[in-house]
Design an enzyme around this catalytic site. Structure first.
Site, PDB file in Angstrom:
ATOM      1  N   CYS A 112       3.251  -3.669  -5.850  1.00 36.26           N
ATOM      2  CA  CYS A 112       3.013  -3.062  -4.546  1.00 36.26           C
ATOM      3  C   CYS A 112       2.935  -4.168  -3.498  1.00 36.26           C
ATOM      4  O   CYS A 112       2.271  -5.181  -3.724  1.00 36.26           O
ATOM      5  CB  CYS A 112       1.696  -2.286  -4.600  1.00 36.26           C
ATOM      6  SG  CYS A 112       1.241  -1.520  -3.041  1.00 36.26           S
ATOM      7  N   LEU A 113       3.598  -3.958  -2.359  1.00 38.36           N
ATOM      8  CA  LEU A 113       3.561  -4.979  -1.298  1.00 38.36           C
ATOM      9  C   LEU A 113       2.134  -5.193  -0.785  1.00 38.36           C
ATOM     10  O   LEU A 113       1.836  -6.242  -0.218  1.00 38.36           O
ATOM     11  CB  LEU A 113       4.477  -4.570  -0.134  1.00 38.36           C
ATOM     12  CG  LEU A 113       5.989  -4.540  -0.437  1.00 38.36           C
ATOM     13  CD1 LEU A 113       6.755  -4.045   0.781  1.00 38.36           C
ATOM     14  CD2 LEU A 113       6.499  -5.899  -0.869  1.00 38.36           C
ATOM     15  N   GLY A 145      10.204   0.401  -1.368  1.00 40.57           N
ATOM     16  CA  GLY A 145       9.615   1.509  -0.635  1.00 40.57           C
ATOM     17  C   GLY A 145       8.438   1.025   0.184  1.00 40.57           C
ATOM     18  O   GLY A 145       7.883  -0.040  -0.093  1.00 40.57           O
ATOM     19  N   HIS A 153       0.508   6.616  -1.872  1.00 39.78           N
ATOM     20  CA  HIS A 153      -0.110   5.863  -0.761  1.00 39.78           C
ATOM     21  C   HIS A 153      -0.616   6.821   0.337  1.00 39.78           C
ATOM     22  O   HIS A 153      -1.613   6.524   0.994  1.00 39.78           O
ATOM     23  CB  HIS A 153       0.893   4.911  -0.119  1.00 39.78           C
ATOM     24  CG  HIS A 153       0.947   3.548  -0.754  1.00 39.78           C
ATOM     25  ND1 HIS A 153      -0.146   2.711  -0.816  1.00 39.78           N
ATOM     26  CD2 HIS A 153       1.963   2.862  -1.333  1.00 39.78           C
ATOM     27  CE1 HIS A 153       0.201   1.582  -1.412  1.00 39.78           C
ATOM     28  NE2 HIS A 153       1.473   1.636  -1.747  1.00 39.78           N
ATOM     29  N   HIS A 181       5.233   6.420  -6.084  1.00 40.29           N
ATOM     30  CA  HIS A 181       4.327   5.347  -5.651  1.00 40.29           C
ATOM     31  C   HIS A 181       4.001   5.479  -4.160  1.00 40.29           C
ATOM     32  O   HIS A 181       2.842   5.390  -3.755  1.00 40.29           O
ATOM     33  CB  HIS A 181       4.997   4.000  -5.970  1.00 40.29           C
ATOM     34  CG  HIS A 181       4.243   2.796  -5.524  1.00 40.29           C
ATOM     35  ND1 HIS A 181       3.746   1.859  -6.420  1.00 40.29           N
ATOM     36  CD2 HIS A 181       3.892   2.348  -4.294  1.00 40.29           C
ATOM     37  CE1 HIS A 181       3.119   0.910  -5.735  1.00 40.29           C
ATOM     38  NE2 HIS A 181       3.206   1.171  -4.446  1.00 40.29           N
ATOM     39  N   GLU A 182       5.047   5.707  -3.349  1.00 39.69           N
ATOM     40  CA  GLU A 182       4.825   5.767  -1.895  1.00 39.69           C
ATOM     41  C   GLU A 182       4.090   7.043  -1.487  1.00 39.69           C
ATOM     42  O   GLU A 182       3.244   7.017  -0.592  1.00 39.69           O
ATOM     43  CB  GLU A 182       6.151   5.650  -1.135  1.00 39.69           C
ATOM     44  CG  GLU A 182       6.951   4.379  -1.389  1.00 39.69           C
ATOM     45  CD  GLU A 182       6.153   3.102  -1.323  1.00 39.69           C
ATOM     46  OE1 GLU A 182       5.154   3.033  -0.571  1.00 39.69           O
ATOM     47  OE2 GLU A 182       6.512   2.142  -2.036  1.00 39.69           O
ATOM     48  N   GLN A 220       0.525   1.484   4.744  1.00 38.25           N
ATOM     49  CA  GLN A 220       0.645   0.066   4.397  1.00 38.25           C
ATOM     50  C   GLN A 220       0.862  -0.823   5.615  1.00 38.25           C
ATOM     51  O   GLN A 220       0.697  -2.040   5.532  1.00 38.25           O
ATOM     52  CB  GLN A 220       1.817  -0.148   3.426  1.00 38.25           C
ATOM     53  CG  GLN A 220       1.547   0.417   2.042  1.00 38.25           C
ATOM     54  CD  GLN A 220       2.674   0.082   1.104  1.00 38.25           C
ATOM     55  OE1 GLN A 220       3.685   0.769   1.087  1.00 38.25           O
ATOM     56  NE2 GLN A 220       2.544  -0.985   0.343  1.00 38.25           N
TER      57      GLN A 220
HETATM   58 ZN    ZN Z   1       2.543   0.244  -2.752  1.00 39.12          ZN
END
Ligand code: ZN
Length: 162
Positions: free
Chosen positions: A89-90, A46, A135, A131-132, A51
């Site tokens: 997380c990226l 995701g 963000h 999670h997204e 991000q």
């Molecule tokens: Zn993340």
């Protein structure tokens, strides 16, 4: 299409509250394509617009058998169960921690055509959705773990960055 630069922990855009999308203009559609490409290039499940430095309420999710799921202005309208699993997380590469999440969620949003859509997911995709969407409100997964654990995770991340 282009692979976008992923903003990492410490960038202010990750802590802001993203703004709703009012009109799905061509640049929004381009952004969505680039976000999807970036997510798959980084083997993510995701990605949220903040991000990649865009403070707008857009997320993309790999819906496994459903393929790419694009959600604009997403809102969790139902959640059930609880599951603690490892999460990463990226934007905080190399850091993983157990995070408690709902095991199943239903999300209401607009799709890329501007039509209302609803998605119900369990398992990894449900975790990715939560999670997204976090963000979009400036919340990172490390905010959802214990204080000690967070300190250890952040120290590890800072060491990696040196
Ligand atoms: Zn993340």
């Amino acid at each position: 299409m282009a692979i976008l630069e992923i903003k990492e922990y410490g960038e202010p855009v990750l802590r802001g509250k993203a703004l709703p999308v009012k009109e799905i203009a061509p640049e929004i559609l381009n952004l969505i394509k680039d976000m999807a490409e970036t997510m798959y290039a980084d083997s993510g499940v995701g990605l949220a617009a903040p991000q990649v430095g865009v403070s707008k309420r857009i997320i993309v999710i790999d819906g496994e058998e459903d393929g790419l799921i694009v959600l604009i202005n997403p809102l969790i309208i139902e959640s059930e169960g609880e599951l603690e699993e490892e999460e990463g997380c990226l934007s905080i590469p190399g850091i993983y921690s157990l995070v408690k999440r709902s095991s199943k969620v239903t999300v209401k949003a607009l799709n890329e055509k501007g039509d209302p859509t609803e998605v119900t997911k369990e398992g990894l995709a449900a975790r990715a959705l939560q999670h997204e969407i976090d963000h979009l409100d400036g919340i990172l997964f490390i905010d959802r773990i214990g204080r000690m654990e967070r300190q250890i995770a952040l120290n590890k991340f800072k060491k990696k960055k040196q």
